[in-house]
Scaffold this motif. Structure first.
Motif: not given
Length: 115
Positions: A64-66, A71-73
């Motif tokens: 989930h963190r990756m 998505a942010a990148f």
């Protein structure tokens, strides 16, 4: 034109008011029972990060963190690309507008299809 008149030197108009602090509904030592806020430990160092640590028993959701980082990148890259495209199109419009305002006739860009 209006004439300027001097400002009267009234002591009632210019005076210093004493500041009175707000009164509390309860004395500072009494806690509000409706809010359960832990008391602040003043003996602890200000940069102590122990309250943000998770116990080792909780699983780390690496996937989930990756996905959130990806998505942010992707959002950042898309926003940067849109900004560059917008800056280039504004520069092109400005160049065309300057050409037209100088009175030239060959300002329009003609695209030739490949043969």
């Amino acid at each position: 034109m209006k004439s300027q008149r001097p400002v009267p030197e009234d002591d009632d108009e210019h005076r210093v008011l004493k500041f009175r602090p707000r009164t509390m509904s309860r004395p500072p030592g009494q806690a509000d029972s409706s809010r359960a806020v832990p008391p602040i430990d003043l003996g602890r160092q200000p940069n102590d990060l122990a309250r943000y640590q998770r116990s080792r028993d909780e699983p780390d959701d690496f996937r989930h963190r990756m996905l959130a980082n990806l998505a942010a990148f992707a959002f950042t890259v898309a926003l940067t690309a849109i900004g560059i495209w917008l800056a280039m199109s504004i520069a092109d419009l400005r160049k065309t507008q300057d050409c037209v305002l100088m009175g030239r006739r060959d300002c329009a860009r003609i695209s030739v299809p490949p043969s």
